[in-house]
Design an enzyme around this catalytic site. Structure first.
Site, mmCIF file in Angstrom:
data_model
loop_
_atom_site.group_PDB
_atom_site.id
_atom_site.type_symbol
_atom_site.label_atom_id
_atom_site.label_comp_id
_atom_site.label_asym_id
_atom_site.label_seq_id
_atom_site.Cartn_x
_atom_site.Cartn_y
_atom_site.Cartn_z
ATOM 1 N N LYS A 143 17.822 7.543 -10.234
ATOM 2 C CA LYS A 143 18.095 6.173 -9.785
ATOM 3 C C LYS A 143 18.545 6.173 -8.317
ATOM 4 C CE LYS A 143 21.781 3.804 -9.941
ATOM 5 N NZ LYS A 143 23.060 3.188 -10.272
ATOM 6 N N ASP A 178 18.774 0.291 -12.707
ATOM 7 C CA ASP A 178 20.220 0.319 -12.953
ATOM 8 C C ASP A 178 20.513 -0.540 -14.188
ATOM 9 O OD1 ASP A 178 19.996 -2.304 -12.176
ATOM 10 O OD2 ASP A 178 21.700 -2.261 -10.797
#
Ligand code: SF4
Length: 215
Positions: free
Chosen positions: A121, A139
Site C-alpha cells: 500500500k 487503504d
C-alpha cells in the site's frame, strides 16, 4: 458484483462529489511522502500532519534522518500510534536509501517494498503521488467503499480488492480514483455512520439500501 460500466458510473459520481480529492499528507518531496506514508499506518493523516512539520524541519533529508538519534526521532513522532516501531523503520529506511539508492526514493514497487516499513500500500501511494506511476493503494477507506458498493466481493483480500479495481478502472484513472475513493470513504461513506440518506449512489448500493430499510 458491479459490472465495469456500473463501477465507472459509481466512480464518476464520486469524482463529481469530490473533484479536489488529493493526498492529504503534508510533504515537499518523494522522501517526505515516503516517511509520511510509513507513519500513517494505522494512524490518521491528521495525526501524522501534526507531527511531520517538526520532524521534517529537523531531519529534511535521508542523511539527516539516518544519522538522527533514535530517541530524538521518537520524541518528534510520539503522538502517532506505534511510534517506536515507526521511528526504527523510518531511520532504517533513510539509511537504506543512502546505501542502496544514492539517497533517492526508488520508483519501482519491487524496490520500494524492499525498504523497512514499506508494504504494497505504501509503495503504491509513493508510486502514484510522488512519481505519477499508475497504482491503486487500497487503504481502509478504499476497501470499505469497494465492498459496500459490491465493486468487489465482500470476502476479497486487500490484494484481491486491488486486482479487481485495476481490472474495472482504466489505468490512467487509478491514481485519481484512489484519492477520490479515500475522500468518499473519509467524508461520506464513513465506517460507522455512512450518509446513505443523502447518498447519490444509494440507487445502486445494496449496503445502503439494507441500512435504510432498517431505519
Ligand atoms: Fe456508502 Fe451508504 Fe452511499 Fe452505499 S448508500 S455508498 S453505504 S453512503
Amino acid at each position: 458484483m458491479l459490472s465495469k460500466e456500473k463501477t465507472m458510473e459509481a466512480i464518476e459520481i464520486m469524482y463529481e462529489m469530490f473533484p479536489d480529492a488529493e493526498c492529504e499528507l503534508i510533504h515537499k518531496d518523494p522522501f517526505q511522502l515516503l516517511v509520511a506514508v510509513i507513519l500513517s499506518a494505522q494512524a490518521t493523516d491528521v495525526s501524522v500532519n501534526k507531527a511531520t512539520p517538526a520532524l521534517f524541519a529537523a531531519y529534511p533529508t535521508p542523511s539527516a534522518l539516518a544519522e538522527a538519534p533514535i530517541e530524538a526521532i521518537i520524541d518528534k513522532i510520539k503522538t502517532i500510534g506505534l511510534y517506536r516501531n515507526k521511528a526504527k523503520n523510518i531511520k532504517a529506511c533513510a539509511a537504506q536509501l543512502l546505501e542502496r539508492f544514492n539517497g533517492e526514493v526508488p520508483r519501482t514497487r519491487e524496490e520500494l517494498v524492499s525498504l523497512p516499513g514499506v508494504g504494497r500500500k505504501t509503495a503504491n501511494v509513493v508510486m502514484g503521488d510522488a512519481f505519477g506511476e499508475p497504482a491503486i493503494a487500497v487503504d481502509t477507506h478504499v476497501e470499505r467503499v469497494s465492498k459496500r458498493l459490491r465493486i468487489c466481493k465482500l470476502s476479497a483480500s486487500v490484494t484481491e480488492v486491488e486486482d479487481t479495481l485495476m481490472r474495472k478502472i482504466p489505468k490512467e484513472l487509478w491514481v485519481k480514483t484512489h484519492h477520490t475513493m479515500i475522500f468518499f470513504g473519509r467524508y461520506h461513506c464513513l465506517a460507522r455512520s455512512p450518509k446513505c440518506d443523502i447518498c447519490p449512489l444509494l440507487y445502486m448500493c445494496q449496503e445502503g439500501k439494507s441500512r435504510m430499510n432498517k431505519i
